[in-house]
Design a protein around this motif. Structure first.
Motif, PDB file in Angstrom:
ATOM      1  N   VAL A 225       0.845  -1.192   0.000  1.00 40.53           N
ATOM      2  CA  VAL A 225       0.000   0.000   0.000  1.00 40.53           C
ATOM      3  C   VAL A 225       0.879   1.239   0.000  1.00 40.53           C
ATOM      4  CG1 VAL A 225      -0.229  -0.019   2.520  1.00 40.53           C
ATOM      5  CG2 VAL A 225      -1.981   1.106   1.135  1.00 40.53           C
ATOM      6  N   SER A 226       0.401   2.279  -0.666  1.00 41.17           N
ATOM      7  CA  SER A 226       1.163   3.522  -0.787  1.00 41.17           C
ATOM      8  C   SER A 226       0.657   4.551   0.218  1.00 41.17           C
ATOM      9  CB  SER A 226       1.016   4.079  -2.207  1.00 41.17           C
ATOM     10  OG  SER A 226       1.583   5.363  -2.301  1.00 41.17           O
ATOM     11  N   THR A 227       1.569   5.050   1.077  1.00 35.72           N
ATOM     12  CA  THR A 227       1.223   6.075   2.073  1.00 35.72           C
ATOM     13  C   THR A 227       2.354   7.106   2.130  1.00 35.72           C
ATOM     14  OG1 THR A 227       2.172   4.776   3.893  1.00 35.72           O
ATOM     15  CG2 THR A 227      -0.176   4.473   3.462  1.00 35.72           C
ATOM     16  N   SER A 228       2.547   7.830   1.056  1.00 37.96           N
ATOM     17  CA  SER A 228       3.719   8.703   0.954  1.00 37.96           C
ATOM     18  C   SER A 228       3.705   9.823   1.990  1.00 37.96           C
ATOM     19  CB  SER A 228       3.811   9.294  -0.457  1.00 37.96           C
ATOM     20  OG  SER A 228       2.636  10.035  -0.777  1.00 37.96           O
TER      21      SER A 228
ATOM     22  N   TRP B 272     -17.008  12.483   0.525  1.00 41.29           N
ATOM     23  CA  TRP B 272     -16.349  11.398   1.264  1.00 41.29           C
ATOM     24  C   TRP B 272     -16.015  11.889   2.659  1.00 41.29           C
ATOM     25  CZ3 TRP B 272     -10.688   9.684   1.448  1.00 41.29           C
ATOM     26  CH2 TRP B 272     -10.586   8.375   1.943  1.00 41.29           C
ATOM     27  N   SER B 273     -16.388  11.096   3.653  1.00 42.40           N
ATOM     28  CA  SER B 273     -16.318  11.574   5.039  1.00 42.40           C
ATOM     29  C   SER B 273     -14.909  12.008   5.437  1.00 42.40           C
ATOM     30  CB  SER B 273     -16.822  10.489   5.996  1.00 42.40           C
ATOM     31  OG  SER B 273     -16.026   9.321   5.914  1.00 42.40           O
ATOM     32  N   ALA B 274     -13.893  11.262   5.034  1.00 44.46           N
ATOM     33  CA  ALA B 274     -12.526  11.602   5.436  1.00 44.46           C
ATOM     34  C   ALA B 274     -12.104  12.946   4.860  1.00 44.46           C
ATOM     35  CB  ALA B 274     -11.568  10.504   4.997  1.00 44.46           C
ATOM     36  N   GLU B 275     -12.492  13.205   3.638  1.00 45.38           N
ATOM     37  CA  GLU B 275     -12.145  14.483   3.002  1.00 45.38           C
ATOM     38  C   GLU B 275     -12.903  15.635   3.651  1.00 45.38           C
ATOM     39  OE1 GLU B 275     -11.564  15.726  -1.580  1.00 45.38           O
ATOM     40  OE2 GLU B 275     -13.603  15.096  -1.064  1.00 45.38           O
TER      41      GLU B 275
ATOM     42  N   ASP C  78     -13.474   6.530  -6.386  1.00 49.01           N
ATOM     43  CA  ASP C  78     -12.840   5.728  -7.428  1.00 49.01           C
ATOM     44  C   ASP C  78     -11.404   6.153  -7.702  1.00 49.01           C
ATOM     45  OD1 ASP C  78     -15.072   4.157  -7.817  1.00 49.01           O
ATOM     46  OD2 ASP C  78     -15.885   5.424  -9.416  1.00 49.01           O
ATOM     47  N   ARG C  79     -11.074   7.412  -7.464  1.00 48.49           N
ATOM     48  CA  ARG C  79      -9.734   7.889  -7.834  1.00 48.49           C
ATOM     49  C   ARG C  79      -8.621   7.195  -7.055  1.00 48.49           C
ATOM     50  NH1 ARG C  79     -12.173  11.967  -4.816  1.00 48.49           N
ATOM     51  NH2 ARG C  79     -11.021  12.816  -3.021  1.00 48.49           N
ATOM     52  N   TYR C  80      -8.954   6.571  -5.944  1.00 53.31           N
ATOM     53  CA  TYR C  80      -7.929   5.882  -5.155  1.00 53.31           C
ATOM     54  C   TYR C  80      -7.801   4.404  -5.517  1.00 53.31           C
ATOM     55  CZ  TYR C  80      -8.514  10.064  -2.293  1.00 53.31           C
ATOM     56  OH  TYR C  80      -8.604  11.365  -1.859  1.00 53.31           O
ATOM     57  N   ARG C  81      -8.718   3.900  -6.328  1.00 56.25           N
ATOM     58  CA  ARG C  81      -8.771   2.461  -6.576  1.00 56.25           C
ATOM     59  C   ARG C  81      -7.779   1.976  -7.632  1.00 56.25           C
ATOM     60  NH1 ARG C  81     -15.001   2.403  -5.924  1.00 56.25           N
ATOM     61  NH2 ARG C  81     -15.285   0.941  -4.196  1.00 56.25           N
ATOM     62  N   ALA C  82      -7.406   2.861  -8.552  1.00 52.68           N
ATOM     63  CA  ALA C  82      -6.701   2.425  -9.758  1.00 52.68           C
ATOM     64  C   ALA C  82      -5.417   1.663  -9.457  1.00 52.68           C
ATOM     65  CB  ALA C  82      -6.399   3.635 -10.642  1.00 52.68           C
TER      66      ALA C  82
ATOM     67  N   THR D 159      -4.902   4.834   1.076  1.00 57.20           N
ATOM     68  CA  THR D 159      -4.238   5.837   0.246  1.00 57.20           C
ATOM     69  C   THR D 159      -5.019   7.148   0.272  1.00 57.20           C
ATOM     70  OG1 THR D 159      -3.180   4.183  -1.158  1.00 57.20           O
ATOM     71  CG2 THR D 159      -3.521   6.358  -2.120  1.00 57.20           C
ATOM     72  N   GLY D 160      -6.347   7.071   0.329  1.00 48.72           N
ATOM     73  CA  GLY D 160      -7.152   8.282   0.469  1.00 48.72           C
ATOM     74  C   GLY D 160      -6.948   8.974   1.803  1.00 48.72           C
ATOM     75  N   ILE D 161      -6.868   8.192   2.869  1.00 44.93           N
ATOM     76  CA  ILE D 161      -6.560   8.757   4.188  1.00 44.93           C
ATOM     77  C   ILE D 161      -5.196   9.444   4.146  1.00 44.93           C
ATOM     78  CG2 ILE D 161      -6.011   8.160   6.588  1.00 44.93           C
ATOM     79  CD1 ILE D 161      -8.985   7.989   6.000  1.00 44.93           C
ATOM     80  N   ASP D 162      -4.240   8.794   3.515  1.00 45.12           N
ATOM     81  CA  ASP D 162      -2.899   9.358   3.418  1.00 45.12           C
ATOM     82  C   ASP D 162      -2.924  10.732   2.739  1.00 45.12           C
ATOM     83  OD1 ASP D 162       0.129   8.903   3.534  1.00 45.12           O
ATOM     84  OD2 ASP D 162      -0.185   9.294   1.403  1.00 45.12           O
TER      85      ASP D 162
END
Length: 465
Positions: A28-31, A178-181, A217-221, A259-262
């Motif tokens: 998983v990517s969490t830069s 989206w709740s996190a955003e 969807d933007r985080y799924r790719a 990745t969205g949380i990140d």
């Protein structure tokens, strides 16, 4: 008083430690989190003592054990009938900071308020399991948090709702984002409006908790082309089973949400850097528990395996906590006194069982902390499951004792050094007996009258002769 730091605590529900990219475990990517960890302190032995939502959160806020704080099970309409819920008037790290001049705020998932009948109408409603989980929290039961933008427990990540500080039960706010955003937007606004006094804000994000498909969807790719074995790369996942297939399908969306949380963490840290003035901000990123995601043939949590117990924890406090990594144990009970310690506040209350780890994070007391490396594990019996569990985890070993009223005691011992994925249980290992003795002393000190204690002592009599 500019030396009093701001405190920003971010908790992402069900975010397991293995999903911090910097650890190189899950794919998983969490830069942004990796950068925060590189610039701050990565705490590698953060542990959930009761890896399910409400019990951990109650300990996290109070530093008090479940039987003291009142949250022995997840809070919902059924357990509320049995008296489960955060007890009125308990001090928390938020109330202590408020009393010392911090402006306090809470944003997002709360899950500590016992629902009342009206909550079914005005909150999320009754779920398929027949229970009401979501609840409005009266102002008298916000435990030190002044600014309020929160809900009880509602799993609608793409269409969340909230109750604001002065809103009544029938005045919730519904949002199409989206709740996190959205909650990050609110958090940035709170920080920018804080004024001259220090703030203490907790941002409690529901993702990556289920429903897993409720992620933009933007985080799924970047996870779409990974197969099951790439997604679930831990050796304790039984592949070619129905559980692994389900876990693999879940993992794509789970990692996408992470990745969205990140991305939201990147927005938050940028906002912190832009705050006016010279007041430092202490940032803690963590979770309430992890997730099995197929390991040991299980999907979720509330078990004493490392996938559920280990927490991500990053403490970013330039000038206060040296950058690097730490193996000091910080468990559910330790967060409250440690957060206060990082703020320069000591809370004295005999009910607090947690340890202030701020000193060792700053580089002091390392030898003493290394010797005090034990975490108690709890799981209480419920209406649906009469078994109960007590355990003890150190950085090298773990004992887990499950009491089944119908069939008796079940034991598991793991050597976390030679067997980090807990593939083998060796309850007859001599070290298991030593850990049992330590566990029973801890239960005795805590006045925990666990019903399996007598059977546990009888199983290892040589320790008590």
């Amino acid at each position: 008083m500019s030396h009093r730091p701001n405190i920003l605590v971010v908790m992402a529900d069900q975010f397991r430690a293995a999903s911090l990219g910097i650890l190189g475990e899950d794919p998983v990517s969490t830069s942004h989190l990796d950068r925060l960890a590189a610039d701050g302190c990565l705490v590698r032995q953060a542990v959930s003592s009761y890896p399910v939502c409400s019990p951990h959160r109650a300990m996290f806020l109070t530093g008090m054990r479940p039987d003291v704080n009142g949250v022995t099970l997840n809070v919902n309409s059924e357990t509320a009938e049995d008296g489960v819920g955060l007890r009125d008037g308990l001090p928390t790290w938020a109330s202590a900071l408020r009393d010392h001049g911090w402006r306090t705020g809470y944003i997002g998932k709360w899950h500590l308020e016992p629902p009342v009948p009206d909550d079914e109408q005005f909150g999320e409603g009754r779920r398929e399991d027949g229970k009401v989980w979501d609840a409005w929290s009266p102002p008298s039961r916000r435990f030190g948090f002044e600014f309020w933008y929160s809900y009880g427990a509602a799993d609608r990540h793409l269409a969340p709702h909230y109750w604001t500080t002065d809103a009544g039960r029938d005045e919730r706010v519904d949002v199409a984002q989206w709740s996190a955003e959205h909650e990050t937007d609110v958090a940035i606004g709170f920080m920018q409006d804080a004024g001259d006094e220090p703030f203490a804000l907790m941002l409690s994000l529901n993702p990556p908790h289920q429903p897993f498909d409720q992620v933009p969807d933007r985080y799924r790719a970047q996870y779409a082309d990974l197969d099951e074995r790439m997604l679930l790369n831990r050796p304790n996942v039984p592949h070619d089973t129905d559980v692994a297939a389900e876990a693999g399908a879940i993992a794509r969306d789970y990692f996408a949400a992470i990745t969205g949380i990140d991305e939201q963490i990147g927005r938050l840290t940028a906002a912190v850097e832009q705050l006016d003035g010279d007041r430092p901000t202490v940032v803690l990123f963590t979770s309430d528990h992890g997730m099995q995601l197929g390991s040991h043939g299980l999907l979720y949590k509330n078990v004493a395996y490392e996938e559920s117990m280990r927490l991500p924890l990053i403490v970013h406090a330039p000038g206060r906590v040296p950058a690097g990594a730490s193996d000091v144990v910080i468990d559910s009970l330790d967060f409250a006194p440690t957060i206060l310690g990082l703020a320069g506040i000591q809370q004295t209350d005999d009910r607090i069982a947690g340890r202030d780890r701020s000193g060792v994070l700053r580089g002091a007391e390392a030898d003493e902390a290394a010797q005090d490396d034990a975490t108690l594990y709890w799981r209480y019996a419920s209406r649906s499951d009469p078994s109960s569990v007590r355990g003890l985890r150190t950085v090298t070993e773990k004992i887990v004792a499950t009491w089944h009223p119908a069939s008796g005691l079940e034991m598991r011992f793991s050597d976390l050094v030679t067997d980090p994925f807990e593939l083998t249980s060796r309850p007859s290992d001599p070290r298991a007996a030593q850990l049992v003795a330590r566990l029973l002393r801890e239960l005795d000190d805590a006045a925990d009258d666990w019903e399996g204690a007598a059977a546990l002592e009888a199983r290892y009599p040589s320790q008590f002769s």
